[in-house]
Design an enzyme around this catalytic site. Structure first.
Site, short mmCIF file in Angstrom:
data_model
loop_
_atom_site.label_atom_id
_atom_site.label_comp_id
_atom_site.label_asym_id
_atom_site.label_seq_id
_atom_site.Cartn_x
_atom_site.Cartn_y
_atom_site.Cartn_z
CB SER A 285 30.14 4.43 -10.02
OG SER A 285 30.22 5.85 -9.88
CG ASP A 522 33.52 8.48 -2.86
OD1 ASP A 522 32.72 9.35 -3.27
OD2 ASP A 522 33.44 7.27 -3.19
CG HIS A 525 30.64 6.58 -5.21
ND1 HIS A 525 31.74 7.29 -5.63
CD2 HIS A 525 30.10 6.03 -6.32
CE1 HIS A 525 31.89 7.17 -6.93
NE2 HIS A 525 30.89 6.41 -7.39
#
Length: 555
Positions: A285, A522, A525
């Site tokens: 990702s 998060d 990312h």
């Protein structure tokens, strides 16, 4: 009688002497008049220039009056000669020497016509020796030298300057100036032009030797390169502004290498480069993060957004793993294929149970989609830090054997060897450029992603990164690349990304009504626009660079 004979003899000798003197003066004045009135003598002098050495080839000739500029035909002296295939134009200074132009010519080449050599600038004439003879020389010397010719190759403008300066100081004759030096079929080369060319070579060399990973983040009002409203392809998980993040400074930082500059991303040039081609990202990702950034950056050069679409009509979400966006006007596609490990995620029976395994000896089953791409960007690292992969208990499989326990570093190395073997077998390096991006750092403080780690309060880059040292996974990747037959460029983004603790979504990875509890953030990312844009600037620099990709290159 004797006196009469003596008088007759003296009278005759006087007449002969007077006649000889008169003839000599006549010949001198006639020669001067002839040299001034003959157009062939007053032509521009042409020389041939190369950069490395001075090589000469002469017809037999010896010019004795020029003690400082001796030219002879012996092979041992050929390399010290200066003048080549010259013809002179009218002097512009009191010394009587004309300006000299430098031309290019192969050694021992026979004379050709002006037509064959490309006109005036390509022509080669012989020296009219009378133009080189000083006024004090005798008539016979002038005559003999007016017939003689010479041919010499000049391969260094610096050698010309040094030799002619020496001639001027010793023989009191002014040397040709640098303004007369020219290349074949080109305009004059000035000292400034030569310096510019040298500076360009030095710049190219410095870029090749520049370590772009050393530098600092600079606040730049001209960033970001796009906005959330101008790009419809940002996934919810990376759309920090759309998810309510109010501070915007994280978008405006630009990486400035210490010893060189990286050009601002030029979407038009990249689209022209990939016209009719496939640009493919393969990985986890974090690579999808970079792929979405690339889509948004390329949209800046698209006039009609409706001419960019996903070929299967899919909307970008993290649930679906494979996408191919077509840019109609450029007949190219920008694609992403999910592969967390680059090798096959499988299942195997252990006793009475079927368990998930990782086949570190088999490439991902989706690899057929990667084949035929013109540019491939791989990555894997993020998922190798999860508990199951780190523990390595009944997880790694080779053939029919499931290892009861295997160290994660050993498993990672074997998986990379499997990937490298696939690339060497199936990728044609004459068609496809291959890149491998290094691991991107996480910035969890106070725990991990599932144990209270957070980065919500970070709004500025760090002044320094942790001293944990170079990632072991990056070292394994670089070592693997060095042993591959296919050239692969390693994009090392780990170090400078480590400063950007402010660039993660934190709690802004979901819409306000769907957010996780504040304890789940998060910090792996990246927000878009943001840090992945810099990764793509590095990638575009490498793609547009004239420096060929070499095996094991690190950018």
């Amino acid at each position: 009688m004797d006196r009469q004979r003596s008088f007759s003899f003296k009278s005759t000798r006087s007449l002969v002497f007077s006649f000889t003197i008169s003839s000599l003066f006549f010949l001198i004045f006639f020669t001067i008049w002839l040299s001034k009135s003959t157009p062939s003598i007053l032509q521009e002098t042409n020389f041939e220039l190369n950069k490395t050495s001075l090589v000469a080839s002469l017809k037999p000739l010896s010019v004795q009056p020029f003690s400082d500029l001796t030219i002879n035909s012996s092979s041992s002296d050929l390399r010290s000669s200066i003048f080549v295939d010259t013809h002179f134009r009218e002097p512009e200074n009191i010394s009587g020497f004309a300006s000299i132009s430098v031309m290019k010519r192969k050694g021992n080449e026979s004379e050709t016509s002006e037509k064959d050599r490309g006109g005036v600038n390509g022509s080669f004439s012989t020296v009219q020796e009378s133009a080189l003879v000083p006024e004090t020389a005798s008539v016979e010397e002038k005559k003999s030298r007016s017939i003689s010719t010479q041919r010499i190759e000049v391969q260094s403008s610096e050698n010309i300057a040094e030799e002619t300066r020496g001639a001027a100081s010793q023989g009191k004759n002014e040397a040709p100036n640098k303004e007369g030096i020219r290349k074949k079929k080109q305009g004059p080369i000035s000292v400034a032009n030569m310096k510019t060319s040298r500076n360009e070579r030095n710049k190219e060399k410095s870029m090749r030797e520049c370590d772009v990973t050393r530098g600092r983040w600079v606040y730049d009002e001209n960033y970001p390169l796009y906005t959330n409203s101008s790009c419809p392809f940002i996934d919810e998980g990376f759309d920090c502004v759309g998810n309510g993040r109010l501070d915007k400074d994280y978008m405006k930082w630009r990486w400035q290498p210490q010893d060189c500059n990286i050009s601002r991303f030029n979407a038009t040039k990249i689209l022209d480069l990939i016209r009719g081609k496939r640009l493919v990202f393969v990985g986890d990702s974090i690579n999808r993060n970079q792929w979405e950034s690339m889509l948004c950056m390329l949209m800046g050069a698209v006039k009609d957004p409706k001419k960019v679409y996903e070929t299967h009509g899919r909307r970008i979400t993290k649930e679906k793993g494979n996408y191919s966006f077509k840019f109609v006007d450029y007949k190219c596609t920008v694609e992403y294929y999910v592969s967390h490990f680059l090798v096959h995620e499988s299942k195997a029976r252990i006793g009475s149970r079927r368990v998930q395994t990782l086949r570190i000896d088999a490439i991902d089953h989706g690899s057929s989609r990667w084949r035929g791409a013109d540019i491939l960007i791989f990555n894997t690292a993020h998922w190798w830090s999860h508990f199951k992969t780190k523990a390595g208990i009944n997880y790694y499989q080779e053939g029919n054997q499931v290892h009861p326990q295997l160290d994660v570093s050993i498993a990672f190395r074997r998986a990379l060897m499997t990937w490298a073997s696939w690339v060497d077998r199936h990728i044609n390096p004459r068609k496809t450029r291959v890149f491998f991006r290094s691991s991107a750092p996480s910035h969890f403080r106070g725990g991990q992603w599932n144990s209270g780690g957070q980065c919500m309060d970070a709004t500025q880059p760090l002044n320094e990164t942790s001293s944990a040292g170079y990632s072991e996974k990056n070292s394994i990747v670089e070592e693997t690349i060095k042993h591959m037959k296919t050239p692969v460029t390693f994009l090392n983004i780990t170090g400078f990304s480590g400063f950007r603790t402010d660039g993660h979504p934190s709690i802004y990875g979901k819409r306000p009504g769907k957010r996780y509890a504040s304890s789940i953030q998060d910090c792996s990312h990246w927000c878009l626009p943001g840090v992945p844009d810099t990764w793509n600037e590095f990638l575009s620099f490498q793609l547009l660079s004239k420096i060929g990709s070499k095996q094991g290159d690190t950018f």
